[in-house]
Design an enzyme around this catalytic site. Structure first.
Site, PDB file in Angstrom:
ATOM      1  CE1 TYR A  78      22.899  52.505  -0.769  1.00  0.00           C
ATOM      2  CE2 TYR A  78      25.203  53.099  -1.131  1.00  0.00           C
ATOM      3  CZ  TYR A  78      24.251  52.172  -0.749  1.00  0.00           C
ATOM      4  OH  TYR A  78      24.642  50.926  -0.348  1.00  0.00           O
ATOM      5  CG  PHE A 130      26.013  43.852  27.150  1.00  0.00           C
ATOM      6  CD1 PHE A 130      25.122  44.079  28.199  1.00  0.00           C
ATOM      7  CD2 PHE A 130      25.530  43.868  25.864  1.00  0.00           C
ATOM      8  CE1 PHE A 130      23.775  44.323  27.944  1.00  0.00           C
ATOM      9  CE2 PHE A 130      24.186  44.116  25.606  1.00  0.00           C
ATOM     10  CZ  PHE A 130      23.313  44.343  26.648  1.00  0.00           C
ATOM     11  CB  THR A 131      23.740  39.605  26.212  1.00  0.00           C
ATOM     12  OG1 THR A 131      23.263  40.905  25.863  1.00  0.00           O
ATOM     13  CG2 THR A 131      23.246  39.260  27.610  1.00  0.00           C
ATOM     14  CG  ASP A 221      29.805  48.799  25.314  1.00  0.00           C
ATOM     15  OD1 ASP A 221      29.249  49.865  24.986  1.00  0.00           O
ATOM     16  OD2 ASP A 221      29.197  47.711  25.368  1.00  0.00           O
ATOM     17  CE  LYS A 264      21.418  50.325  25.050  1.00  0.00           C
ATOM     18  NZ  LYS A 264      21.463  49.573  23.781  1.00  0.00           N
ATOM     19  NE  ARG A 388      19.486  41.571  31.023  1.00  0.00           N
ATOM     20  CZ  ARG A 388      19.912  41.600  29.767  1.00  0.00           C
ATOM     21  NH1 ARG A 388      20.616  42.622  29.315  1.00  0.00           N
ATOM     22  NH2 ARG A 388      19.673  40.627  28.953  1.00  0.00           N
ATOM     23  CG  PHE A 455      18.271  37.333  27.049  1.00  0.00           C
ATOM     24  CD1 PHE A 455      17.856  38.531  26.511  1.00  0.00           C
ATOM     25  CD2 PHE A 455      19.578  36.907  26.811  1.00  0.00           C
ATOM     26  CE1 PHE A 455      18.728  39.300  25.756  1.00  0.00           C
ATOM     27  CE2 PHE A 455      20.454  37.678  26.066  1.00  0.00           C
ATOM     28  CZ  PHE A 455      20.027  38.874  25.524  1.00  0.00           C
TER      29      PHE A 455
END
Ligand code: P71
Length: 466
Positions: A78, A130-131, A221, A264, A388, A455
Site C-alpha cells: 500500500y 482540451f475537453t 500538459d 499516450k 472532434r 461527446f
C-alpha cells in the site's frame, strides 16, 4: 523490381511482433444496426464490433516485452512501493521536475492542479482547450481563454508550429484582467484539438520570459510532449543534432510543472501524474491526492502499472520509436491527401484529422458533420474514429449555445505499435470510398445530451434519409 529505386530509404517498425490479438470483421448490415443502437456515437460501440480501432491513442499502445516483465515485478504494498521509486528515478532523469504525484490518469492530475491554483473569478489562458482540462478549470471557478496562434484554427495553414502561443493575445488578457487573476497558463504540447500540432522551443522560451516577468506559472500538459520534442528536432533550426531526450528536458526546464496522461507518450494502458517544482504546492497536491486518487506513492495505480510506465518512458524517448510512430501517421495522412480527402495540415503526431466541414459542406455545424462522418466511416468498414468538433466543444456556459468551433474534425487516431502499414492502407481506402459518396451522408440530431463532456455519452438520430 518495379517501384523500388536505389535512392529510396524507407523506415520500418523498430520491433518485431511476439503476441497478437485477432480481429473480427462484421457485415455492413450488422454495422448499420450497431451504429443505430449506439446512437450514432462511436464511443458507444462495443470493441468487439470494431475492426480497426482508431478511436484514440489513449491507453491503447502495445506494451513491450520489457514492460510486461515490469508488470511481473509489481510491488503491491500500500505504501512506499518499490515501483514508485523506480518511476520517480526515471521521471527525474527524463523530465527533471522536482516532485512527482502519480495519478490514475491525466484528468486526476488536472483535477488536483485546478483545485490548487484556480480560484473563482480567475482566468486560465491556454493554447486551445482540451475537453477534460478546461472542464476542471471551469469547475474550480475559472474561465478558459484561448491564446493559441490564429493559424491553429485554420485546417489549411501549413504553419510548422501551430501549437504556439500568441503572446500578444496573452498580453491582452493579462492587461484586461490583471496578472493576479491569471494563476498559470495551461500549455499543451502537440495540441490535440488542433490536430496534434507542436509548439516551438523559441515560442516556449519567449512565453517563459513573459510569464516570469508577470508572476504567472507555466503549467505544461505534457501528455504528448515527447512527440512534440520529436517535431522540434525535425523542424526547428538548431535542434536536428540534439536528442529527443535532451529536447524533452529543455522543454520541462522552461515550465513550472506538468499534468501528464501516461496513456499516450508513455506506452501504458493506464496512468498519469502531476509534476511540480514548488515544494509548498507539492505538499498540498500530495494532500489532495489522498482524497481523489490514493496514497501519494501510488495515486490510484497498481505497483505494476508504475513499473510499466517507467520502462515506457525509457522507450518513448528512443528516436527509432518516434520516427516510426510519427512516420506511420504521416504515411496514412499522405495516402488520404493523395486521394483528395481534406485533412488538417501539417499532418500531426498522433492521428490524421479529417476536415469534416470541407468533407461534408452540405451540412450545417448543428447537424454535426464530424459526428455523422465518424458514423459513416464505421458503417463503411468497421473502422472507429472520434468526433472532434461541435459535439466535443460543448456549449458556452454563459449563452448555452453550441460553441461551433472553426475546426470540425474526425480524428483517425493511431495507437502506438499496434497496427501495420496494411491497416493504414485499408483505412485510407475506406475513407476514400466514403469520400466518393459524400453527398449521401446526412446530418444528425442530438436526442440525448449529458451535462458534462457530452461527446462521450450523447445519442443522435439521422435528420432525414437523403
Ligand atoms: C484522447 C484522450 C482521451 C480522451 C479524453 C477526453 C475526451 C476524449 C478522449 C486525453 C488527454 C489529452 C490531453 C492533451 C489530457 C487528457 C486527459 N486524451 N490532456 O485524446 O489528450 O487524460 O484521458 O488520461 O484522463 O483520446 P486522461
Amino acid at each position: 523490381m518495379s517501384g523500388i529505386v536505389a535512392e529510396k530509404r524507407s523506415w520500418a517498425e523498430p520491433y518485431k511482433i511476439k503476441s497478437v490479438e485477432l480481429l473480427r470483421m462484421t457485415t455492413r448490415a450488422e454495422r448499420e444496426s450497431i451504429i443505430a443502437e449506439a446512437g450514432h456515437n462511436t464511443f458507444l460501440i462495443k470493441s468487439r464490433d470494431v475492426y480497426i480501432d482508431l478511436l484514440t491513442d489513449s491507453g491503447t499502445a502495445a506494451m513491450s516485452d520489457r514492460q510486461w516483465a515490469g508488470m511481473m515485478v509489481g510491488d503491491e504494498a500500500y505504501a512506499g512501493s518499490e515501483n514508485y521509486y523506480n518511476l520517480e528515478a526515471a521521471f527525474h532523469e527524463h523530465y527533471g521536475y522536482r516532485y512527482l504525484v502519480p495519478t490514475h490518469q491525466g484528468r486526476g492530475a488536472e483535477n488536483i492542479l485546478s483545485q490548487l491554483l484556480v480560484k473563482p473569478g480567475d482566468y486560465v489562458p491556454g493554447n486551445m482547450y482540451f475537453t477534460t482540462t478546461r472542464l476542471h478549470q471551469e469547475r474550480a471557478g475559472g474561465t478558459f481563454v484561448d491564446v493559441i496562434v490564429d493559424e491553429a484554427h485554420d485546417p489549411n495553414s501549413e504553419h510548422p508550429f501551430k501549437g504556439d502561443v500568441d503572446i500578444g493575445k496573452l498580453d491582452r488578457l493579462v492587461r484586461q484582467v490583471g496578472a493576479q487573476r491569471v494563476p498559470y497558463i495551461s500549455l499543451e504540447a502537440n495540441v490535440n484539438m488542433a490536430g496534434g500540432q507542436p509548439f516551438s522551443m523559441s515560442n516556449l522560451r519567449e512565453l517563459h520570459g513573459y510569464c516570469q516577468t508577470h508572476g504567472i506559472l507555466v503549467m505544461l500538459d505534457g501528455t504528448r510532449v515527447i512527440e512534440n520534442a520529436y517535431f522540434i528536432k525535425e523542424r526547428e533550426p538548431g535542434y536536428a543534432s540534439k536528442s529527443v531526450k535532451s529536447i524533452l528536458r529543455e522543454i520541462c526546464d522552461l515550465t513550472d510543472g506538468a499534468t501528464v496522461s501516461a496513456k499516450k507518450d508513455l506506452l501504458v494502458n493506464i496512468g498519469g501524474f502531476l509534476a511540480l517544482n514548488d515544494e509548498e504546492l507539492f505538499k498540498q497536491a500530495q494532500n489532495l491526492a489522498v482524497i481523489y486518487e490514493g496514497l501519494h506513492t501510488y495515486g490510484g495505480l497498481a505497483g505494476r502499472d508504475m513499473e510499466a510506465m517507467a520502462q515506457g518512458l525509457r522507450e518513448a524517448v528512443m528516436e527509432t520509436h518516434q520516427a516510426a510512430r510519427i512516420g506511420q501517421v504521416r504515411y496514412l495522412g499522405e495516402k488520404l491527401q493523395s486521394a483528395g480527402v481534406p485533412i488538417v495540415k501539417p499532418i500531426g503526431s498522433h492521428g490524421v484529422f479529417i476536415d469534416a466541414a470541407a468533407f461534408l459542406p452540405h451540412l450545417d455545424r448543428d447537424e454535426y458533420p464530424a459526428q455523422a462522418l465518424a458514423a459513416a466511416i464505421y458503417v463503411e468498414a468497421g473502422i472507429r474514429a472520434m468526433e472532434r468538433g461541435n459535439v466535443s466543444a460543448g456549449r458556452d456556459p454563459q449563452t448555452g449555445d453550441n460553441r461551433r468551433p472553426n475546426l470540425e474534425l474526425v480524428r483517425l487516431t493511431i495507437p502506438r505499435r499496434v497496427y501495420t502499414q496494411a491497416h493504414m492502407d485499408v483505412t485510407a481506402e475506406c475513407i476514400a470510398r466514403v469520400h466518393a459518396q459524400r453527398d449521401k451522408v446526412g446530418g444528425l440530431r442530438m436526442t440525448y445530451e449529458p451535462e458534462y463532456l457530452r461527446f462521450f455519452q450523447a445519442r443522435f438520430e439521422p435528420i432525414a434519409a437523403r
